[in-house]
Every structure is written in structure tokens, then in C-alpha cells.
Design a protein around this motif. Sequence first.
Motif, mmCIF file in Angstrom:
data_model
loop_
_atom_site.group_PDB
_atom_site.id
_atom_site.type_symbol
_atom_site.label_atom_id
_atom_site.label_comp_id
_atom_site.label_asym_id
_atom_site.label_seq_id
_atom_site.Cartn_x
_atom_site.Cartn_y
_atom_site.Cartn_z
ATOM 1 N N GLY A 1 0.781 -1.226 0.000
ATOM 2 C CA GLY A 1 0.000 0.000 0.000
ATOM 3 C C GLY A 1 0.813 1.276 0.000
ATOM 4 N N TYR A 2 2.135 1.171 -0.229
ATOM 5 C CA TYR A 2 2.999 2.343 -0.291
ATOM 6 C C TYR A 2 3.411 2.590 -1.742
ATOM 7 C CZ TYR A 2 3.340 1.456 4.719
ATOM 8 O OH TYR A 2 3.046 1.235 6.030
ATOM 9 N N HIS A 3 4.255 3.591 -1.944
ATOM 10 C CA HIS A 3 4.805 3.803 -3.276
ATOM 11 C C HIS A 3 6.295 4.068 -3.160
ATOM 12 C CE1 HIS A 3 4.253 8.023 -2.034
ATOM 13 N NE2 HIS A 3 5.212 8.311 -2.893
ATOM 14 N N ALA A 4 7.003 3.780 -4.234
ATOM 15 C CA ALA A 4 8.450 3.995 -4.247
ATOM 16 C C ALA A 4 8.746 5.481 -4.337
ATOM 17 C CB ALA A 4 9.079 3.249 -5.423
ATOM 18 N N GLN A 5 9.612 5.985 -3.461
ATOM 19 C CA GLN A 5 9.951 7.405 -3.454
ATOM 20 C C GLN A 5 10.786 7.787 -4.675
ATOM 21 O OE1 GLN A 5 9.078 9.824 -0.981
ATOM 22 N NE2 GLN A 5 7.636 8.205 -0.457
ATOM 23 N N VAL A 6 11.665 6.878 -5.095
ATOM 24 C CA VAL A 6 12.548 7.135 -6.240
ATOM 25 C C VAL A 6 12.188 6.155 -7.356
ATOM 26 C CG1 VAL A 6 14.933 7.206 -7.064
ATOM 27 C CG2 VAL A 6 14.395 7.944 -4.725
ATOM 28 N N ALA B 1 24.244 6.222 13.723
ATOM 29 C CA ALA B 1 22.901 6.782 13.574
ATOM 30 C C ALA B 1 22.924 7.912 12.560
ATOM 31 C CB ALA B 1 22.379 7.307 14.913
ATOM 32 N N CYS B 2 21.787 8.100 11.894
ATOM 33 C CA CYS B 2 21.607 9.197 10.939
ATOM 34 C C CYS B 2 20.383 10.007 11.349
ATOM 35 C CB CYS B 2 21.401 8.671 9.525
ATOM 36 S SG CYS B 2 22.869 8.052 8.722
ATOM 37 N N ILE B 3 20.540 11.319 11.397
ATOM 38 C CA ILE B 3 19.407 12.220 11.625
ATOM 39 C C ILE B 3 18.855 12.591 10.257
ATOM 40 C CG2 ILE B 3 18.631 14.362 12.673
ATOM 41 C CD1 ILE B 3 19.837 12.405 14.685
ATOM 42 N N MET B 4 17.591 12.251 10.008
ATOM 43 C CA MET B 4 17.022 12.436 8.675
ATOM 44 C C MET B 4 15.655 13.104 8.742
ATOM 45 S SD MET B 4 17.908 8.968 6.558
ATOM 46 C CE MET B 4 19.542 8.714 5.870
ATOM 47 N N GLY B 5 15.345 13.834 7.671
ATOM 48 C CA GLY B 5 14.010 14.379 7.497
ATOM 49 C C GLY B 5 13.076 13.322 6.940
ATOM 50 N N PRO B 6 11.769 13.632 6.852
ATOM 51 C CA PRO B 6 10.785 12.636 6.406
ATOM 52 C C PRO B 6 11.062 12.073 5.015
ATOM 53 C CG PRO B 6 9.701 14.543 7.377
ATOM 54 C CD PRO B 6 11.141 14.905 7.256
ATOM 55 N N ALA B 7 11.408 12.925 4.057
ATOM 56 C CA ALA B 7 11.647 12.444 2.695
ATOM 57 C C ALA B 7 12.897 11.569 2.635
ATOM 58 C CB ALA B 7 11.785 13.626 1.736
ATOM 59 N N GLU B 8 13.947 11.984 3.339
ATOM 60 C CA GLU B 8 15.179 11.192 3.363
ATOM 61 C C GLU B 8 14.915 9.814 3.950
ATOM 62 O OE1 GLU B 8 18.763 14.246 4.289
ATOM 63 O OE2 GLU B 8 17.158 14.221 5.760
ATOM 64 N N VAL C 1 18.086 4.979 12.104
ATOM 65 C CA VAL C 1 17.543 6.185 11.474
ATOM 66 C C VAL C 1 16.714 6.942 12.509
ATOM 67 C CG1 VAL C 1 16.082 7.092 9.643
ATOM 68 C CG2 VAL C 1 17.532 5.098 9.214
ATOM 69 N N VAL C 2 17.071 8.182 12.762
ATOM 70 C CA VAL C 2 16.404 8.999 13.779
ATOM 71 C C VAL C 2 15.705 10.168 13.089
ATOM 72 C CG1 VAL C 2 16.723 10.393 15.857
ATOM 73 C CG2 VAL C 2 18.176 8.374 15.458
ATOM 74 N N PRO C 3 14.377 10.276 13.205
ATOM 75 C CA PRO C 3 13.681 11.432 12.617
ATOM 76 C C PRO C 3 14.171 12.735 13.234
ATOM 77 C CG PRO C 3 12.116 9.729 13.301
ATOM 78 C CD PRO C 3 13.443 9.355 13.885
ATOM 79 N N ARG C 4 14.456 13.708 12.371
ATOM 80 C CA ARG C 4 14.980 14.974 12.875
ATOM 81 C C ARG C 4 13.946 15.689 13.731
ATOM 82 N NH1 ARG C 4 12.470 19.208 10.756
ATOM 83 N NH2 ARG C 4 11.637 19.144 8.638
ATOM 84 N N THR C 5 14.438 16.497 14.645
ATOM 85 C CA THR C 5 13.558 17.331 15.445
ATOM 86 C C THR C 5 12.999 18.469 14.588
ATOM 87 O OG1 THR C 5 13.422 18.454 17.590
ATOM 88 C CG2 THR C 5 15.307 19.003 16.202
ATOM 89 N N GLY C 6 11.860 19.007 14.997
ATOM 90 C CA GLY C 6 11.250 20.107 14.247
ATOM 91 C C GLY C 6 10.612 21.108 15.187
ATOM 92 N N PHE C 7 10.701 22.382 14.840
ATOM 93 C CA PHE C 7 10.162 23.438 15.695
ATOM 94 C C PHE C 7 9.428 24.485 14.867
ATOM 95 C CE2 PHE C 7 13.946 22.074 18.115
ATOM 96 C CZ PHE C 7 13.357 21.776 19.339
ATOM 97 N N THR C 8 8.395 25.061 15.470
ATOM 98 C CA THR C 8 7.862 26.361 15.063
ATOM 99 C C THR C 8 8.262 27.332 16.162
ATOM 100 O OG1 THR C 8 6.013 25.563 13.730
ATOM 101 C CG2 THR C 8 5.786 27.740 14.729
#
Length: 489
Positions: A227-232, A297-304, A325-332
Motif C-alpha cells: 500500500g505504499y509507493h516507491a519514493q525514487v 545513527a543518521c538524523i534524517m528528514g521525512p523524505a530522506e 535512522v532517527v527522525p529529525r527534530t522540528g520546531f515552530t
Amino acid sequence: MRDLESFRAAAAEVQFSGEQRAALVAALRRQNTDSPALERLAQPGTLVVATGQQVGLFSGPAYTIFKALHAARLAEWLSSNGIPAVPVFWVATEDHDFAEVNHTWVFDAAHRPLKLEMRRSASAQPVGTVALVSPPVNELRAALRGLPFGEEVADLVEECYRGGSTMGGAFGELMRKLLARFDIPQLDPMLPEFRALAAPALRTAVETHAELTQGVLARNRELVAAGYHAQVHVEEQTSFVFLLENGKRLALRRNGSEFGHNGRRFSTGELVDRAASLSPNALLRPVVQDSILPTVACIMGPAEAAYLAQSEVLYRSILGRMPVVVPRTGFTILDRHSEKLMVRYGLSLPDFFTAEEVLRERIATRLVPPALHGTLGETGKAVERAIERLRGDLAAFDPTLGRALDTSKRKILHQLSKIEGKTGREAMRRSDRATAEAASLYGLIFPERHLQERIYSILPFLAKHGLDLVDHIYEAIELDCPDHRMMVV
């Protein structure tokens, strides 16, 4: 994301010889001044928390800084828990899409979004090597002029983005100045020393290209079935490598055991011999990175991170291991005044994730005089009560009239809602302050209908709050919480 056993398991898989370590540290010392981080990395057993970003103008989007600080924070925690680690920032100079990095966004004292752009052609050239041509430093200075630390920030940028430098060089210098106290070594993969270190993994990728392609295609089918799709997008002719030649990054297509570009043909053997002149595509890039580094460990964004469902095939085949793989932190990031405005108008962060006109409508309803607001609400309730009384009489007279009554009820309530909306808009029209406050909040929190961290550079936040804001961001990072959070300064 503080599952220590996962990090221990990833650390145990890292096989990094003394010769590899010595070559890596020597290369890093050529790019970076010697530092405690490099001294620690030179010690056997020290691992890396890696992160990175494209070399966007004036440091790119704000989350670039967040990723670097997250890597430093995680490395510190791992080291304190028996897994010696240092952060390393991969300066992504190889990419050739100049349009992605030639601009940035900032805001002025009224939080009006402003786009700054360096216009020049750079066809197929790795962006890190693009020479600076009239970078918009003066425009930046003008935009930040009304902010408390605007001149200081503009001066810092001007020191880095000067004539004779490149996109990669200026980006790296600015990042180094902004993050000086955190001791984060940088790695530029375009430098000859790192190209030599990357060559073995690139050589293996070329030699086993057919098997790797089949493995990724099989993974793509698994993703679709789940049920997913290939990003690349990958097909039989896809090449996982580009060729760096004459200052260009040339796209290749595979045809059996050969690779082609605009009619030219390269055998597998030719590319193997030129491995130090190859550049990985998006799926192979993290594998090449972690072949150079002893990465835990790698700090990555959602797309990465999404790419890794496909890249995992390459990791296992070429390296035989993967980092955590560690999702990066995010702030407003908000100032105290903006926070007070949100409280005054009863707004939360999700209220901004819509069109500005919708936000204005929400604020407008808060501006209607309380007595009038109450009367409108009471009127709606009175209409509903009256209709329900009427429903009983109609049902006794003719049961089929119930549907017509429901339709009429909806129309009456809709008209009352429209009157309430018009009342709010009139209240907003009479309040110039509220109109300006609505624009200020929206411009700060959801500029151009994007999260601020994805569009604004960190620079206007530093100009507003001071250069020590990076220290506050570092302290605000919670390793157990990967969620996007609001930070009030």
C-alpha cells in the motif's frame, strides 16, 4: 528515540579498520580545523552520528540547523551512555539542481515573507562548486534592518558570502560560525580526499549494478503490494551513479553491462576504473556516506527516511549493515508577543494550516462584541427549538413534510452563520490592529502555506532573538520526542 539497545546493535555491526579511520580523520582535518571531536574520532571505537543537507543559499531552510544540533545532542547522549560518538555534517555539494538551492526566504519586522535569490546559470554543475555571483547580501541586510540583531546577522553572512567563494564554501563557513561551540566537523564529498574514500563503495555499486537493480525493483513491488509507493523511480535502465567530468555531473543510463550519456558509451570496467569520479544518486548516497563514516545513527528528514525503504537493499548488499535512522527534530519558533496574540484569539498551531483568509475569519469571530455574539448564538438555539416544536405538529398533520422541514432548518441556520461571518468581517475591517496581527501571525507561522522551518532560513530568527538562539534550540531538543513542537523564545 532513546532505545539504547538499538544503538548498541548498530554499533556492533560497524567494522572500521584502523587504516580507514586514519584516512578519514586525515581528510576531515584538511577540511576542518583540528578539534576535540576529531581527536575523539581518531580513537578506535568512536562512531559517528551523521546528518547533512544541500548547500542552500544563506544556510538553506531552518531545519538544516535543527538537524545539525540534533546530531550533536544525540552524539553527546550516546557518549554519556557508553557509545562514544561525534556528530558529522555531510555538506551535500554534489547535487546539480541549482534551482533548489539558489534562494532562501526571510521575514522582516512585520513577519512579511521575502524571497532572496541568486540568479545565474549552472547547468548540470554540482551546486557546491558554483561560484558566487552577486549573492543578495544587501537585500538580506535591508530585510533584517528592523530586527534587533539584524545588522549583526547580516555582517556575519557578508563575511561568508564574499567574492571568490562558492555555494559549498560559503554554506560551510556560515554553518561553522553559527554552530562554532558545538564542534560539528563537516564533510564535503566533492573534495578529492573524500572521493578516494568513497571509491570502493561506488566501485562495488557499478560491478553489482544488475543485481542491485533487481533487488530494488523487487523492493518496489513489495512496497506497492503493502500500500505504499516507491519514493525514487527505478527501472531496468536506471543508473545509481552519475559521472563527474569537466565540472559537470552527467546522468547515465544503463544498457546491459554498459552505461551511456548522450550517445557516449562506458563499459562497466571503465566506470570501475573511474570510481573516484562517480557520484551517487539519491538511493546510493547514504550508503556511500556510511561507507566513509563509522555511522551508528543518521538524523534524517521525512523524505530522506522514506528513501531508505529502497536504499536498504543497497545497504545490505554493499555494506552489510545500516545505522539507526532517527527522525529529525522540528520546531515552530514563536516570540512571546506572538504567543500572547494566539492566546488572545484562541488559536492553536493547527489553526494556521489553512489559507490566510480562513485564519482571518477565525480571528474575526473573536472580535464580535460579546453581547452581539451571544445574541447570535441564542438566536440559532431559539430557531432550533422552534423547529423541533414545529416538527411534532407537522408529523401529526403530514409525516412527509419532515424532510422539507430539515431542509428549511439547514437553510435558516446557514443564513444565520453567514450573518455571523459578515459581522466578524465588519469587526475585523474596523480593527486595523487585528488585521495587522493576523497577517503577522500567519507570516511567521505558516508562510507561503508551509511550515516556517521548511521555508524560512534560520537567519531572521537569529536577527530577532540573537545568535545565542542556537543554544536555546539545542537545549530544547528532546531525544524521546520526534514530534514537531512549538518553541517560545
